[in-house]
Design a protein around this motif. Structure first.
Motif, PDB file in Angstrom:
ATOM      1  N   UNK A 183      39.720  42.256  40.595  1.00  0.00           N
ATOM      2  CA  UNK A 183      39.232  40.902  40.214  1.00  0.00           C
ATOM      3  C   UNK A 183      38.298  40.601  39.045  1.00  0.00           C
ATOM      4  N   UNK A 184      37.942  41.679  38.458  1.00  0.00           N
ATOM      5  CA  UNK A 184      37.289  41.487  37.241  1.00  0.00           C
ATOM      6  C   UNK A 184      37.991  40.935  35.916  1.00  0.00           C
ATOM      7  N   UNK A 185      39.320  41.348  36.157  1.00  0.00           N
ATOM      8  CA  UNK A 185      40.273  40.821  35.006  1.00  0.00           C
ATOM      9  C   UNK A 185      40.557  39.302  35.219  1.00  0.00           C
ATOM     10  N   UNK A 186      40.341  38.629  36.199  1.00  0.00           N
ATOM     11  CA  UNK A 186      40.948  37.294  36.429  1.00  0.00           C
ATOM     12  C   UNK A 186      39.798  36.481  36.230  1.00  0.00           C
ATOM     13  N   UNK A 187      40.082  35.442  35.544  1.00  0.00           N
ATOM     14  CA  UNK A 187      39.183  34.251  35.249  1.00  0.00           C
ATOM     15  C   UNK A 187      38.851  33.219  36.547  1.00  0.00           C
ATOM     16  N   UNK A 188      39.936  33.275  37.511  1.00  0.00           N
ATOM     17  CA  UNK A 188      39.631  32.681  38.542  1.00  0.00           C
ATOM     18  C   UNK A 188      40.228  33.509  39.853  1.00  0.00           C
ATOM     19  N   UNK A 189      39.503  33.027  40.882  1.00  0.00           N
ATOM     20  CA  UNK A 189      39.915  33.712  42.037  1.00  0.00           C
ATOM     21  C   UNK A 189      39.756  32.781  43.339  1.00  0.00           C
ATOM     22  N   UNK A 190      41.022  33.068  43.972  1.00  0.00           N
ATOM     23  CA  UNK A 190      41.138  32.093  45.207  1.00  0.00           C
ATOM     24  C   UNK A 190      40.998  32.946  46.556  1.00  0.00           C
ATOM     25  N   UNK A 191      40.083  33.067  47.226  1.00  0.00           N
ATOM     26  CA  UNK A 191      39.718  34.049  48.448  1.00  0.00           C
ATOM     27  C   UNK A 191      39.894  33.133  49.683  1.00  0.00           C
ATOM     28  N   UNK A 192      40.915  33.337  50.437  1.00  0.00           N
ATOM     29  CA  UNK A 192      41.267  32.654  51.748  1.00  0.00           C
ATOM     30  C   UNK A 192      41.164  33.418  52.736  1.00  0.00           C
ATOM     31  N   UNK A 193      40.357  33.160  53.757  1.00  0.00           N
ATOM     32  CA  UNK A 193      40.091  34.093  54.991  1.00  0.00           C
ATOM     33  C   UNK A 193      40.472  33.320  56.049  1.00  0.00           C
ATOM     34  N   UNK A 194      40.527  34.023  57.203  1.00  0.00           N
ATOM     35  CA  UNK A 194      40.611  33.257  58.695  1.00  0.00           C
ATOM     36  C   UNK A 194      39.997  34.136  59.733  1.00  0.00           C
ATOM     37  N   UNK A 195      39.282  33.428  60.377  1.00  0.00           N
ATOM     38  CA  UNK A 195      38.776  34.431  61.363  1.00  0.00           C
ATOM     39  C   UNK A 195      37.854  35.223  61.125  1.00  0.00           C
ATOM     40  N   UNK A 196      38.040  36.375  61.823  1.00  0.00           N
ATOM     41  CA  UNK A 196      37.252  37.739  61.609  1.00  0.00           C
ATOM     42  C   UNK A 196      37.671  38.520  60.063  1.00  0.00           C
ATOM     43  N   UNK A 197      39.049  37.862  59.583  1.00  0.00           N
ATOM     44  CA  UNK A 197      39.378  38.245  58.435  1.00  0.00           C
ATOM     45  C   UNK A 197      38.366  38.073  57.343  1.00  0.00           C
ATOM     46  N   UNK A 198      37.296  37.446  57.528  1.00  0.00           N
ATOM     47  CA  UNK A 198      36.153  37.091  56.621  1.00  0.00           C
ATOM     48  C   UNK A 198      35.551  38.509  55.998  1.00  0.00           C
ATOM     49  N   UNK A 199      35.621  39.523  57.068  1.00  0.00           N
ATOM     50  CA  UNK A 199      35.053  40.860  56.684  1.00  0.00           C
ATOM     51  C   UNK A 199      35.645  41.488  55.271  1.00  0.00           C
ATOM     52  N   UNK A 200      37.075  41.219  55.212  1.00  0.00           N
ATOM     53  CA  UNK A 200      37.794  41.846  53.890  1.00  0.00           C
ATOM     54  C   UNK A 200      37.419  40.700  52.850  1.00  0.00           C
ATOM     55  N   UNK A 201      36.891  39.736  52.895  1.00  0.00           N
ATOM     56  CA  UNK A 201      36.592  39.003  51.767  1.00  0.00           C
ATOM     57  C   UNK A 201      35.095  38.998  51.388  1.00  0.00           C
ATOM     58  N   UNK A 202      34.284  39.348  52.126  1.00  0.00           N
ATOM     59  CA  UNK A 202      32.803  39.367  51.872  1.00  0.00           C
ATOM     60  C   UNK A 202      32.453  40.547  50.946  1.00  0.00           C
ATOM     61  N   UNK A 203      33.072  41.562  50.965  1.00  0.00           N
ATOM     62  CA  UNK A 203      32.902  42.563  50.127  1.00  0.00           C
ATOM     63  C   UNK A 203      33.195  42.224  48.837  1.00  0.00           C
ATOM     64  N   UNK A 204      34.328  41.423  48.415  1.00  0.00           N
ATOM     65  CA  UNK A 204      34.628  40.936  46.968  1.00  0.00           C
ATOM     66  C   UNK A 204      33.535  40.126  46.581  1.00  0.00           C
TER      67      UNK A 204
END
Length: 794
Positions: free
Chosen positions: A625-646
């Motif tokens: 993600x460092x090569x992108x100026x904008x990032x849209x992170x979408x998570x649902x339910x316990x899927x947040x665990x895959x997003x918080x690390x980013x």
């Protein structure tokens, strides 16, 4: 770690080299003529056969038989010399009759001359009519021609069987090249766009939607390729969501699978030759059933190494192609289905062959007593049952049962197949040993990973800093388990990776393991006296560091429960000269292992318990993600665990980068817990926007100025609570199309690139994929948007 991934390939290469996968060596035209004489004469039973000799040995060692072979050669093979013609026949007699022809050609000529004067005086018979003889004989020319055609077709069939079998590896290389080419093509287009400079001013339509500027040829091709081939689901919408009992691949995966299945079907269906009078099996139906049975059996064997290769966790192909483990699992499942279908066809073909050839079931019943026949049937049955036990509902809801049956049945199948082709003296082991090699080396590398991360678990000293420390805490309101593990050694961790977690003390199935995404990581400062065995209270020095705004540089906060400093500055940024990693996993308990862990925590004081946990990993590839100026992170339910690390890896404020975090969940207590313990450093960041969507029916905004739930947590953590630029709470499901359109609008106006990361329920993932596909070529170029789906499929 690359060296570890290469080991299975090196091992398989050494295993393949000494193996001969041809059932019989091929013979040239002169050897064909000599072997035809042997085959034609073998149809006759001579009076000097030895009762103690083998079936082949009788024809190779009988004086009357061998002299008849030479007389036949003198009659029908005059264009060839004996020196160039009998090498194959002698090898054949040696392999199956224990010794070569009992007489040399010269000795046979002397015998014929002494008893008959010349081959011209030898009796000519039709082996179809005369079955026994007490003298040297020559087959009639018509029967010799039938025997020659029989051998020529048999040799051709053997060549085609094994050529089509080996073509599976050519096809596999082609699939890998498609993945590598796709990765290289995307990289070239990206580099070309990067060097082309900033985008021109964007015109807008009356509706305010951005218009994609004209692009060069390669960009248009990349748009079409991504929009219609690599990214969309096979048919319309469903990809992550199962259809009936199946998961639907992406379109590129489906194309590759279709080519693979179609070629397997074609290879099993073409190039058969049958004729009346075949000296092996007179009926064309017998010949076809035998050829089909051999073809499908050999190609099924040839597919087995691919089946085991695509199932490994430690695979160089993942790095070469950039495809995920889930992608190769798709290939693994279809290879298994095709190999099983071919095994069933092989079994049915031999059953039909036995019934047609011997006009009844008598030969089939006798064959069942043979080891090779019984083990072949057993392997086919196990393969068929295993396909049924690997259906998506069983994998999803009975994972432990699926895992145990998968491993045990796979081992049993390989063992049975070794016995099934034992009668060929190892000729087909070249297809089986690579399976063993891939499996063993994958297990060895996994064991190495486990030992590297967990060796202190077995350390005799009870000092907890010399052991893996794992603590699990259960939150009944949010129904989540927060598991923290300190591995035996610090490893290079990062966003988007996962570990397999073993809990050997929870059940008798100590081998049971499940994949969990790393949610966050921390560096625990260790005092100098720790290695000398200092007490626990003397080792960790709790430091309170005041929260700083985004512009204040590197940001740190303190987890007072654990007395640890949480670093958000990067993956491997140390907080002291000596530190220990702490890995954090957020787990939603369902069934099996996670349910068992939940039940134990419910009985523990404060719903907290120290555990013996083994880690295996890390696995997976993170989104850059460092090569992108904008990032849209979408998570649902316990899927947040895959997003918080980013977010954890996002670190301090990075100039030109902006992240929008969107989380839809049902339980407010779950959201509040993660918000307070994991997202607190980001609530007032200028470069991070937090959007929470509460979807439980009846959820609504606080009234009367009294805040509760997530709103109260935000008010406690954020100085911007309630303002337009602070964290927002919405009581409905997110509109993915609106979210993406907004980010694309910002992207084009800022001449930047957008990364879309999704992790959550299958329906949400499919919604995001569909909207990204729709936008490509219409609102944005494929080179300026990338979809990263954080999911694990097995």
């Amino acid at each position: 770690m690359l060296a570890l991934r290469l080991l299975p390939f090196v091992a398989a290469g050494f295993l393949l080299l000494p193996q001969n996968v041809w059932a019989d060596p091929t013979y040239n035209s002169s050897e064909l003529c000599a072997q035809t004489c042997y085959t034609a004469i073998a149809a006759v039973t001579f009076s000097d056969y030895s009762k103690t000799d083998t079936y082949v040995g009788e024809s190779c060692h009988s004086t009357l038989s061998v002299s008849s072979i030479y007389a036949c050669f003198d009659t029908y093979c005059t264009q060839y010399t004996a020196a160039e013609s009998f090498a194959y026949t002698n090898n054949y007699c040696t392999e199956y009759g224990l010794s070569p022809l009992s007489m040399s050609y010269e000795e046979g000529e002397e015998y014929i001359e002494a008893h008959y004067g010349s081959a011209a005086n030898v009796t000519v018979i039709d082996p179809r009519l005369v079955l026994t003889a007490n003298e040297t004989v020559i087959p009639v020319e018509a029967y010799f021609a039938l025997a020659r055609d029989t051998l020529a077709i048999w040799q051709h069939q053997e060549y085609v069987h094994h050529s089509f079998g080996w073509s599976m590896y050519v096809l596999a290389v082609g699939v890998i090249l498609v993945g590598v080419s796709n990765r290289i093509f995307a990289f070239v287009v990206h580099r070309t766009m990067t060097r082309s400079g900033p985008l021109a001013d964007v015109e807008r339509t009356k509706g305010g939607k951005p218009v994609v500027p004209n692009r060069d040829f390669f960009t248009r091709i990349h748009n079409l390729w991504t929009k219609h081939i690599t990214l969309p689901a096979t048919f319309g919408y469903r990809h992550s969501q199962p259809w009936a009992f199946c998961t639907i691949p992406t379109r590129l995966q489906s194309i590759l699978v279709f080519v693979y299945v179609a070629l397997n079907f074609i290879f099993c269906a073409v190039d058969y030759h049958a004729f009346e009078g075949n000296t092996y099996w007179t009926k064309p139906a017998s010949q076809l059933s035998r050829y089909v049975a051999d073809r499908t059996g050999i190609i099924s064997y040839a597919n087995l190494p691919l089946l085991w290769l695509f199932a490994g966790r430690n695979d160089l192909l993942l790095w070469l192609t950039g495809w995920s483990f889930s992608t190769f699992n798709v290939f693994h499942r279809y290879v298994a289905r095709v190999a099983t279908a071919e095994a069933i066809a092989h079994s049915v073909g031999y059953t039909a062959f036995s019934y047609i050839t011997y006009e009844g079931w008598s030969d089939y019943k006798e064959s069942l007593k043979e080891q090779y026949y019984a083990t072949g049937i057993g392997a086919t049955v196990l393969m068929s049952v295993l396909i049924g036990l690997s259906m998506q509902p069983i994998r999803r809801y009975c994972y432990e049962f699926f895992l145990v049956t998968h491993i045990t049945f796979s081992i049993a199948i390989i063992v049975l197949l070794f016995y099934h082709t034992k009668i060929f003296d190892g000729d087909y082991n070249g297809y089986l040993w690579p399976c063993v090699g891939f499996w063993v080396f994958d297990r060895i590398i996994r064991l190495i990973r486990i030992v590297m991360l967990n060796w202190r678990v077995f350390y005799s000293n009870d000092d907890r800093l010399k052991r893996n420390k794992a603590t699990a805490v259960y939150d009944p309101e949010g129904d989540i388990i927060r598991l923290t593990v300190r591995p035996s050694m610090n490893f290079c961790v990062g966003a988007g990776i996962h570990y397999y977690i073993y809990t050997p003390t929870l059940s008798f199935m100590f081998w049971e393991n499940h994949p969990f995404t790393l949610s966050a990581w921390r560096n625990i400062p260790v005092a100098a006296g720790a290695e000398a065995g200092a007490g626990e209270g003397e080792v960790e020095e709790i430091q309170q560091i005041r929260h700083q705004p985004a512009s204040g540089g590197t940001e740190t906060s303190t987890d007072s429960r654990e007395g640890s400093i949480i670093s958000k500055a990067g993956v491997s940024a140390p907080v002291s000269s000596s530190s220990q990693q702490e890995l954090v996993f957020i787990i939603r308990p369902y069934k099996g292992m996670t349910k068992g862990l939940k039940n134990q925590l419910l009985k523990a004081p404060g719903h907290q318990k120290d555990l013996v946990v083994l880690l295996e990993g890390p696995y997976g590839t993170k989104a850059d993600l460092a090569s992108y100026e904008r990032t849209l992170m979408i998570s649902g339910g316990s899927g947040v665990t895959g997003i918080t690390s980013y977010l954890c890896e996002h670190g301090a404020h990075a100039s030109g980068r902006y992240t929008r975090f969107v989380w839809a969940a049902r339980e407010e207590s779950f959201v509040s817990d993660v918000l307070e313990k994991d997202l607190a450093p980001f609530v007032d960041r200028d470069d991070v926007a937090l959007d929470f969507y509460l979807t439980r029916p009846g959820s609504q905004s606080s009234s009367g100025g009294k805040k509760s739930g997530v709103e109260a947590t935000i008010a406690k953590l954020s100085a911007r609570a309630g303002s337009g630029n602070g964290p927002r709470v919405t009581y409905r499901k997110p509109n993915v199309a609106e979210l993406l359109d907004y980010e694309i609008g910002q992207l084009l106006s800022r001449e930047s690139r957008l990364a879309v990361v999704v992790c959550g329920p299958d329906g949400l993932a499919d919604d995001v994929r569909r909207e990204v596909v729709r936008s490509i070529g219409v609102k944005i170029d494929a080179s300026r948007i990338e979809l990263y789906e954080e999911s694990f499929g097995w």
